[in-house]
Design an enzyme around this catalytic site. Structure first.
Site, mmCIF file in Angstrom:
data_model
loop_
_atom_site.group_PDB
_atom_site.id
_atom_site.type_symbol
_atom_site.label_atom_id
_atom_site.label_comp_id
_atom_site.label_asym_id
_atom_site.label_seq_id
_atom_site.Cartn_x
_atom_site.Cartn_y
_atom_site.Cartn_z
ATOM 1 N N CYS A 10 0.833 -1.216 0.000
ATOM 2 C CA CYS A 10 0.000 0.000 0.000
ATOM 3 C C CYS A 10 0.867 1.266 0.000
ATOM 4 O O CYS A 10 1.669 1.463 0.914
ATOM 5 C CB CYS A 10 -0.905 -0.048 1.237
ATOM 6 N N LYS A 37 -8.753 -8.537 4.875
ATOM 7 C CA LYS A 37 -8.482 -7.718 6.062
ATOM 8 C C LYS A 37 -9.164 -8.283 7.303
ATOM 9 O O LYS A 37 -10.330 -8.685 7.241
ATOM 10 C CB LYS A 37 -8.967 -6.289 5.813
ATOM 11 N N VAL A 50 -6.115 0.780 5.429
ATOM 12 C CA VAL A 50 -4.856 1.028 6.128
ATOM 13 C C VAL A 50 -4.164 2.178 5.389
ATOM 14 O O VAL A 50 -4.506 2.443 4.240
ATOM 15 C CB VAL A 50 -3.967 -0.242 6.143
ATOM 16 N N GLU A 62 -5.607 7.705 7.724
ATOM 17 C CA GLU A 62 -5.194 8.679 6.700
ATOM 18 C C GLU A 62 -3.709 9.002 6.888
ATOM 19 O O GLU A 62 -3.306 9.561 7.911
ATOM 20 C CB GLU A 62 -6.028 9.974 6.722
ATOM 21 N N SER A 63 -2.927 8.682 5.874
ATOM 22 C CA SER A 63 -1.465 8.752 6.010
ATOM 23 C C SER A 63 -0.934 10.140 6.371
ATOM 24 O O SER A 63 -0.040 10.261 7.208
ATOM 25 C CB SER A 63 -0.791 8.252 4.730
#
Length: 203
Positions: A10, A37, A50, A62-63
């Site tokens: 990802c 998942k 993720v 949220e990265s």
């Protein structure tokens, strides 16, 4: 201790792993199978995606939100500018990346979209054009903001790593951007943050 739930392929999880290794702190990474998942992912994140960061009672997803939290919590080395005006500008850039680049990355990553070659090609074309527009910045800049490595470099790095994997060829005009990408890829934290599945994405 911080726990990061991360997809091994990802691009968004990749960003968070990169920041954690840049900070050189104690953390745990739990790999999540994106196609199978575990139930608790949906409990922690209503969107069922993720990366997810868990620290005691705090659950973040949220990265960019996760990375900004890590940066504030462990300020060395600092990845967001100290000045409020500069910080606001970086946030605006991050939003631009999401809208102009990573919406197209999501299309290339999507299982459903993989069936539609026309949609995929359009996404590749958008990414190619936007990256080519960015390239001249690196004729004089070492990193996105000049000499200092920042959250903007973190945000774009997973895409630059996956260009071959996504089938995106850049023209000679983008050569400064590709040299910039190599500078990021040679950072020890970047190398450490790569999963075995990501290592094979580049020729």
């Amino acid at each position: 201790m911080m726990v990061l739930y991360s997809g091994t392929t990802c691009p968004y999880s990749h960003r968070c792993r990169f920041v954690l290794f840049e900070k050189g702190m104690d953390f745990e990474i739990r790999d999540v199978d994106l196609y199978n998942k575990p139930e608790d992912i949906n409990v922690m994140n209503p969107y069922g995606q993720v990366p997810i960061l868990v620290e005691r009672d705090l659950i973040l997803y949220e990265s960019n939100i996760i990375n900004e939290y890590i940066d504030e919590r462990f300020p060395h080395p600092q990845l967001m500018p100290g000045d409020p005006v500069d910080r606001a500008r970086v946030r605006l850039f991050l939003l631009n990346f999401e809208k102009e680049l990573f919406t197209n990355v999501s299309i290339l990553e999507s299982r459903a979209a993989k069936a539609n070659e026309k949609t995929q090609e359009k996404a590749r074309s958008h990414i190619r054009d936007r990256l080519t527009q960015l390239a001249p910045v690196f004729l004089k800049n070492k990193y996105m903001l000049g000499d200092n490595f920042s959250m903007l470099d973190v945000a774009i790095a997973p895409l630059l790593w996956r260009l071959d994997f996504y089938g995106i060829d850049l023209s000679k005009n983008a050569a400064p951007l590709l040299k910039y990408a190599e500078r990021i890829f040679s950072r020890p934290a970047y190398i450490e943050a790569l999963t075995p599945s990501e290592k094979v994405m580049r020729k």
